[in-house]
Design a protein around this motif. Structure first.
Motif, PDB file in Angstrom:
ATOM      1  N   ARG A 127       9.627   4.550 -10.791  1.00 40.76           N
ATOM      2  CA  ARG A 127       9.209   3.885  -9.780  1.00 40.76           C
ATOM      3  C   ARG A 127       7.692   3.183  -9.960  1.00 40.76           C
ATOM      4  O   ARG A 127       7.285   2.535  -9.151  1.00 40.76           O
ATOM      5  CB  ARG A 127       9.270   4.448  -8.579  1.00 40.76           C
ATOM      6  CG  ARG A 127      10.757   4.872  -8.023  1.00 40.76           C
ATOM      7  CD  ARG A 127      11.085   3.573  -7.142  1.00 40.76           C
ATOM      8  NE  ARG A 127      12.482   3.895  -6.753  1.00 40.76           N
ATOM      9  CZ  ARG A 127      13.432   3.138  -6.889  1.00 40.76           C
ATOM     10  NH1 ARG A 127      13.343   1.829  -7.664  1.00 40.76           N
ATOM     11  NH2 ARG A 127      14.860   3.251  -6.715  1.00 40.76           N
ATOM     12  N   ASP A 128       6.989   4.008 -10.865  1.00 38.98           N
ATOM     13  CA  ASP A 128       5.800   3.861 -10.968  1.00 38.98           C
ATOM     14  C   ASP A 128       5.132   3.283 -12.316  1.00 38.98           C
ATOM     15  O   ASP A 128       5.533   4.095 -13.271  1.00 38.98           O
ATOM     16  CB  ASP A 128       5.099   5.182 -10.781  1.00 38.98           C
ATOM     17  CG  ASP A 128       3.475   5.011 -10.574  1.00 38.98           C
ATOM     18  OD1 ASP A 128       2.849   4.011  -9.636  1.00 38.98           O
ATOM     19  OD2 ASP A 128       2.688   5.864 -11.013  1.00 38.98           O
ATOM     20  N   LEU A 129       4.437   2.130 -12.432  1.00 36.91           N
ATOM     21  CA  LEU A 129       3.839   1.892 -13.846  1.00 36.91           C
ATOM     22  C   LEU A 129       2.308   1.883 -13.774  1.00 36.91           C
ATOM     23  O   LEU A 129       1.807   1.200 -12.979  1.00 36.91           O
ATOM     24  CB  LEU A 129       4.519   0.256 -13.753  1.00 36.91           C
ATOM     25  CG  LEU A 129       3.780  -0.511 -15.120  1.00 36.91           C
ATOM     26  CD1 LEU A 129       4.260   0.069 -16.508  1.00 36.91           C
ATOM     27  CD2 LEU A 129       4.329  -1.914 -15.058  1.00 36.91           C
ATOM     28  N   ARG A 130       1.704   2.353 -14.794  1.00 43.61           N
ATOM     29  CA  ARG A 130       0.432   2.355 -14.934  1.00 43.61           C
ATOM     30  C   ARG A 130      -0.036   1.596 -16.057  1.00 43.61           C
ATOM     31  O   ARG A 130       0.539   1.586 -17.088  1.00 43.61           O
ATOM     32  CB  ARG A 130       0.102   3.945 -15.346  1.00 43.61           C
ATOM     33  CG  ARG A 130       0.553   4.873 -14.656  1.00 43.61           C
ATOM     34  CD  ARG A 130      -0.630   5.500 -13.386  1.00 43.61           C
ATOM     35  NE  ARG A 130      -0.027   6.318 -12.351  1.00 43.61           N
ATOM     36  CZ  ARG A 130      -0.189   7.143 -11.771  1.00 43.61           C
ATOM     37  NH1 ARG A 130      -1.440   7.816 -12.130  1.00 43.61           N
ATOM     38  NH2 ARG A 130       0.327   7.927 -10.715  1.00 43.61           N
ATOM     39  N   ILE A 131      -0.620   0.636 -15.655  1.00 41.95           N
ATOM     40  CA  ILE A 131      -1.103  -0.525 -16.489  1.00 41.95           C
ATOM     41  C   ILE A 131      -2.708  -0.337 -16.983  1.00 41.95           C
ATOM     42  O   ILE A 131      -3.771  -0.490 -16.082  1.00 41.95           O
ATOM     43  CB  ILE A 131      -0.929  -1.718 -15.943  1.00 41.95           C
ATOM     44  CG1 ILE A 131       0.580  -2.120 -15.546  1.00 41.95           C
ATOM     45  CG2 ILE A 131      -1.479  -3.077 -16.987  1.00 41.95           C
ATOM     46  CD1 ILE A 131       0.716  -3.355 -14.929  1.00 41.95           C
TER      47      ILE A 131
ATOM     48  N   VAL B 132      10.585  -1.401  -9.732  1.00 45.21           N
ATOM     49  CA  VAL B 132       9.280  -0.351  -9.743  1.00 45.21           C
ATOM     50  C   VAL B 132       8.614  -0.918  -8.568  1.00 45.21           C
ATOM     51  O   VAL B 132       8.229  -2.275  -8.465  1.00 45.21           O
ATOM     52  CB  VAL B 132       8.691  -0.745 -11.160  1.00 45.21           C
ATOM     53  CG1 VAL B 132       7.386  -0.192 -11.131  1.00 45.21           C
ATOM     54  CG2 VAL B 132       9.624   0.001 -12.217  1.00 45.21           C
ATOM     55  N   ASP B 133       7.966  -0.027  -7.746  1.00 47.86           N
ATOM     56  CA  ASP B 133       7.420  -0.510  -6.595  1.00 47.86           C
ATOM     57  C   ASP B 133       5.904   0.024  -6.405  1.00 47.86           C
ATOM     58  O   ASP B 133       5.316  -0.293  -5.312  1.00 47.86           O
ATOM     59  CB  ASP B 133       8.132   0.013  -5.188  1.00 47.86           C
ATOM     60  CG  ASP B 133       8.211   1.457  -5.239  1.00 47.86           C
ATOM     61  OD1 ASP B 133       7.821   2.158  -5.927  1.00 47.86           O
ATOM     62  OD2 ASP B 133       8.999   1.843  -4.393  1.00 47.86           O
ATOM     63  N   GLY B 134       5.296   0.489  -7.475  1.00 50.03           N
ATOM     64  CA  GLY B 134       3.975   1.051  -7.620  1.00 50.03           C
ATOM     65  C   GLY B 134       3.389   0.496  -8.892  1.00 50.03           C
ATOM     66  O   GLY B 134       4.099   1.084  -9.796  1.00 50.03           O
ATOM     67  N   ILE B 135       2.228  -0.121  -8.933  1.00 48.55           N
ATOM     68  CA  ILE B 135       1.530  -0.390  -9.951  1.00 48.55           C
ATOM     69  C   ILE B 135       0.062   0.227 -10.007  1.00 48.55           C
ATOM     70  O   ILE B 135      -0.512  -0.217  -8.866  1.00 48.55           O
ATOM     71  CB  ILE B 135       1.584  -1.768 -10.347  1.00 48.55           C
ATOM     72  CG1 ILE B 135       2.942  -2.571 -10.575  1.00 48.55           C
ATOM     73  CG2 ILE B 135       0.619  -2.288 -11.439  1.00 48.55           C
ATOM     74  CD1 ILE B 135       2.952  -3.947 -10.802  1.00 48.55           C
TER      75      ILE B 135
END
Ligand code: SAM
Length: 339
Positions: free
Chosen positions: A12-16, A62-65
């Motif tokens: 759900r969470d992608l760290r860019i 995915v709902d959090g960046i």
């Protein structure tokens, strides 16, 4: 369609990471000098980041960046990227609280130049900000970050509040013999300023390979130290969020502790990461990366990129092995991966 790993965890969470560069040199993260920066041509453009983020959000829900680095605010025109990401839409059919709307957008920053862009980031659609602050003492700040910027970080925290971010979270890495005597002062700072301090156990991701277990001030020690002065009670289980949360019994607010070393929370991990040079990672401590930038630049279709993302998520391991004999340090350090 959800992106589910072999252990049944839904991503759900992608760290860019938007850059590997940083204006600080925190001792537990970077060497004093000699960092080899990525050539600009290897860093993903905003268009490339937006395209990849679109696949994660619009295809997989995915709902959090979270944007990070290096120091994300040193990347020029960061606001433009936030605006572009704000236009993404989580599928209406998703079970997410953000279904049909934009993903929740967060930023981790050292705060030193945050005043310059706080309002414009907020207007562009940034929802949350974490500002790193390990010490309230000017001399120690210089020792830990190798920069004389404490006053600007404190001002950045005020600017974040003025821009409407609430609560502003304060990330504090605590190390035995370095800043552990400030745990209560940092907690008091959060209580007084209405910020949520998140104490982080120091992890073996420093550039110089100097980490050892004795440096780690454990969650139990951190909580006991604060509890002796400001009594705490643990809040209900955190779900996929990395922090265990505790509230002050007197209503003075909340703290979080991220116990990556002494109480790894891998079983609930819903995170994946994209490095500034477009390498996809399924864990901070993974030794393996998947080259999404290469695919994009070779003209791959979204379906082809998505197939590679699914292949990578299919390798997500059950958990990292910090402190155990079979732990292998990743080749890249925290600032190069994106914290
Ligand atoms: N430059 C930004 C900042 O200072 O917040 C974002 C990137 S930084 C790598 C993200 C977070 O990782 C910061 O809170 C930093 O303190 C933390 N960090 C860096 N190295 C770490 C380590 N070895 N162990 C634990 N946390 C670390």
């Amino acid at each position: 369609m959800d992106l589910v790993d072999p252990f049944g965890r839904t991503i759900r969470d992608l760290r860019i990471s938007v850059t590997d560069r940083c204006n600080f040199r925190c001792t537990y993260c970077m060497p004093v000098e000699g960092m080899q920066w990525l050539p600009r041509s290897e860093v993903l453009s905003f268009e490339e980041i937006h395209r990849l983020a679109g696949i994660f959000v619009e295809r997989y829900g995915v709902d959090g960046i979270r944007l990070t680095g290096g120091e994300p605010t040193v990347r020029a025109h960061l606001t433009v990227l936030v605006s572009k990401l704000s236009q993404l839409r989580v599928p209406a059919s998703s079970a997410s609280p953000f279904a049909g709307g934009k993903p929740n957008l967060a930023l981790t920053t050292n705060g030193a130049t945050f005043r310059l862009i706080a309002h414009e980031l907020r207007d562009a659609g940034l929802d949350r900000v974490n500002i790193s602050l390990d010490t309230l003492q000017a001399d120690r700040f210089i020792e830990m970050t190798r920069r004389d910027e404490l006053f600007r970080v404190l001002d950045g925290i005020e600017a974040a509040k003025e821009a409407g971010f609430s609560p502003v979270k304060i990330n504090a890495v605590v190390q035995r013999g370095v800043n552990d005597e400030e745990v209560v002062d940092l907690a008091r700072f959060g209580r007084d300023r209405g910020g949520e301090v998140r104490f982080i156990e120091v992890m073996p991701l420093d550039a110089e390979g100097g980490w050892n277990r004795q440096q780690v001030l454990s969650q139990d020690e951190i909580v006991a130290t604060i509890d002796a002065v400001f009594p705490l009670e643990q809040m209900p289980a955190r779900g996929a969020a990395p922090a265990d949360r505790f509230r002050y019994c007197d209503g003075g607010g909340v703290i979080g502790v991220i116990p990556s070393v002494t109480r790894p929370f891998c079983a609930d991990c819903d995170r994946v990461r994209l490095t500034a040079d477009g390498q996809f990672r399924t864990c901070l401590f993974e030794t393996r990366e998947f080259d999404l930038r290469g695919l994009l630049r070779a003209g791959a279709t979204d379906d082809e990129v998505a197939a590679e993302i699914e292949r990578a998520v299919g390798t997500k391991w059950a958990g990292h092995q910090i402190g155990q004999v079979n732990f292998i340090r990743p080749k890249r350090s925290m600032s190069q991966i994106g914290g």
